[in-house]
Design a protein around this motif. Structure first.
Motif, PDB file in Angstrom:
ATOM      1  N   UNK A 242      39.463   0.152 -48.352  1.00 20.94           N
ATOM      2  CA  UNK A 242      39.153   1.393 -47.640  1.00 20.94           C
ATOM      3  C   UNK A 242      39.541   1.197 -46.170  1.00 20.94           C
ATOM      4  N   UNK A 243      40.503   1.987 -45.714  1.00 17.78           N
ATOM      5  CA  UNK A 243      40.989   1.912 -44.342  1.00 17.78           C
ATOM      6  C   UNK A 243      40.366   3.070 -43.574  1.00 17.78           C
ATOM      7  N   UNK A 244      39.414   2.772 -42.729  1.00 12.01           N
ATOM      8  CA  UNK A 244      38.629   3.824 -42.091  1.00 12.01           C
ATOM      9  C   UNK A 244      39.426   4.650 -41.085  1.00 12.01           C
ATOM     10  N   UNK A 245      40.526   4.112 -40.570  1.00  9.85           N
ATOM     11  CA  UNK A 245      41.369   4.895 -39.662  1.00  9.85           C
ATOM     12  C   UNK A 245      42.081   6.016 -40.402  1.00  9.85           C
ATOM     13  N   UNK A 246      42.349   5.808 -41.687  1.00  6.28           N
ATOM     14  CA  UNK A 246      43.057   6.803 -42.489  1.00  6.28           C
ATOM     15  C   UNK A 246      42.106   7.668 -43.302  1.00  6.28           C
ATOM     16  N   UNK A 247      41.004   7.088 -43.715  1.00  8.31           N
ATOM     17  CA  UNK A 247      40.034   7.782 -44.572  1.00  8.31           C
ATOM     18  C   UNK A 247      38.696   7.790 -43.839  1.00  8.31           C
ATOM     19  N   UNK A 248      38.652   8.554 -42.757  1.00  7.37           N
ATOM     20  CA  UNK A 248      37.519   8.518 -41.839  1.00  7.37           C
ATOM     21  C   UNK A 248      36.266   9.116 -42.454  1.00  7.37           C
ATOM     22  N   UNK A 249      35.145   8.425 -42.268  1.00  3.86           N
ATOM     23  CA  UNK A 249      33.840   8.948 -42.665  1.00  3.86           C
ATOM     24  C   UNK A 249      33.308   9.784 -41.504  1.00  3.86           C
ATOM     25  N   UNK A 250      32.891  11.019 -41.749  1.00  4.24           N
ATOM     26  CA  UNK A 250      32.414  11.871 -40.645  1.00  4.24           C
ATOM     27  C   UNK A 250      31.201  11.274 -39.952  1.00  4.24           C
ATOM     28  N   UNK A 251      31.027  11.630 -38.682  1.00  2.84           N
ATOM     29  CA  UNK A 251      29.810  11.236 -37.997  1.00  2.84           C
ATOM     30  C   UNK A 251      28.619  11.938 -38.642  1.00  2.84           C
ATOM     31  N   UNK A 252      27.530  11.232 -38.735  1.00  3.22           N
ATOM     32  CA  UNK A 252      26.317  11.788 -39.332  1.00  3.22           C
ATOM     33  C   UNK A 252      25.738  12.861 -38.413  1.00  3.22           C
ATOM     34  N   UNK A 253      25.427  14.020 -38.995  1.00  4.33           N
ATOM     35  CA  UNK A 253      24.771  15.071 -38.226  1.00  4.33           C
ATOM     36  C   UNK A 253      23.502  15.519 -38.945  1.00  4.33           C
ATOM     37  N   UNK A 254      22.767  16.423 -38.331  1.00  6.69           N
ATOM     38  CA  UNK A 254      21.470  16.826 -38.872  1.00  6.69           C
ATOM     39  C   UNK A 254      21.607  17.466 -40.249  1.00  6.69           C
ATOM     40  N   UNK A 255      22.615  18.308 -40.416  1.00  3.74           N
ATOM     41  CA  UNK A 255      22.792  18.991 -41.694  1.00  3.74           C
ATOM     42  C   UNK A 255      23.030  18.001 -42.830  1.00  3.74           C
ATOM     43  N   UNK A 256      23.895  17.030 -42.575  1.00  2.58           N
ATOM     44  CA  UNK A 256      24.186  16.019 -43.593  1.00  2.58           C
ATOM     45  C   UNK A 256      22.952  15.172 -43.882  1.00  2.58           C
ATOM     46  N   UNK A 257      22.280  14.724 -42.824  1.00  4.57           N
ATOM     47  CA  UNK A 257      21.099  13.883 -42.997  1.00  4.57           C
ATOM     48  C   UNK A 257      20.014  14.605 -43.800  1.00  4.57           C
ATOM     49  N   UNK A 258      19.779  15.863 -43.479  1.00  6.48           N
ATOM     50  CA  UNK A 258      18.792  16.641 -44.220  1.00  6.48           C
ATOM     51  C   UNK A 258      19.202  16.826 -45.671  1.00  6.48           C
TER      52      UNK A 258
END
Length: 200
Positions: free
Chosen positions: A41-57
């Motif tokens: 998994x190459x994070x520069x190419x397959x970026x995981x989004x930053x965690x936000x309130x909507x996702x966390x909830x």
């Protein structure tokens, strides 16, 4: 058969120094092990989004209560967690950016830290649930930080991995890569020798 999860977090993808060292290790690790499996998994190419309130909830809701975005982010989190669960060995290629890890790796950490799935809270504190795994961290740095108070990266990564149950962690350093002279070549050679010792 060994199952390896290989994560490269350099903004340069597989061209980063930390990525090249991690890749070198993985290739040598599995070379003599028939049937070994590697998930890259190459994070520069397959970026995981930053965690936000909507996702966390959304992580805490039943799927029937999630909106479409929460369903998509929870599905991504589940996929990332399953990759770690299935692995025997975790290999991380990690450069040092502004005294800490790349934000892409932090996002990956945020998406695999799920209460009741990768850790649980007890009366004695949190307990990691991803046990019996070995982690190798290939840390590439422009300067010399190992063992100093400036190295906030090493304890942070070690603490996080322990938080989810991975306590057998080994760091392989390549430092002084931007210091000129022979420092770069010497650091990379020493790291390569360390790799050979690990896979011997």
């Amino acid at each position: 058969m060994t199952k390896v999860l290989h994560i490269n977090s350099s903004l340069f993808g597989n061209q980063g120094e930390s990525s090249q060292l991690a890749t070198q290790f993985v290739e040598k690790l599995v070379a003599g092990q028939k049937g070994s499996q590697v998930k890259n998994r190459i994070l520069a190419d397959d970026t995981v989004p930053h965690l936000n309130a909507e996702t966390f909830q959304g992580f805490m809701l039943d799927v029937s209560e999630q909106n479409d975005q929460q369903k998509a982010m929870t599905a991504l989190s589940n996929t990332l967690i399953d990759e770690v669960k299935e692995a025997d060995v975790l290999v991380l290629g990690v450069p040092l950016y502004n005294f800490t890890m790349p934000s892409t790796l932090k996002s990956w950490f945020d998406f695999i830290a799920r209460a009741g799935i990768t850790f649980r809270y007890t009366e004695n504190g949190p307990v990691g649930l991803l046990e019996n795994k070995k982690a190798y961290v290939f840390a590439a740095r422009g300067g010399l930080y190992q063992g100093t108070e400036m190295d906030t990266q090493t304890p942070l990564i070690r603490h996080f991995l322990a938080f989810i149950g991975i306590t057998d962690v080994e760091f392989i350093y390549a430092e002084g890569l931007s210091m000129g002279g022979d420092a770069r070549e010497s650091a990379l050679q020493n790291a390569s020798q360390h790799i050979d010792q690990l896979v011997a």
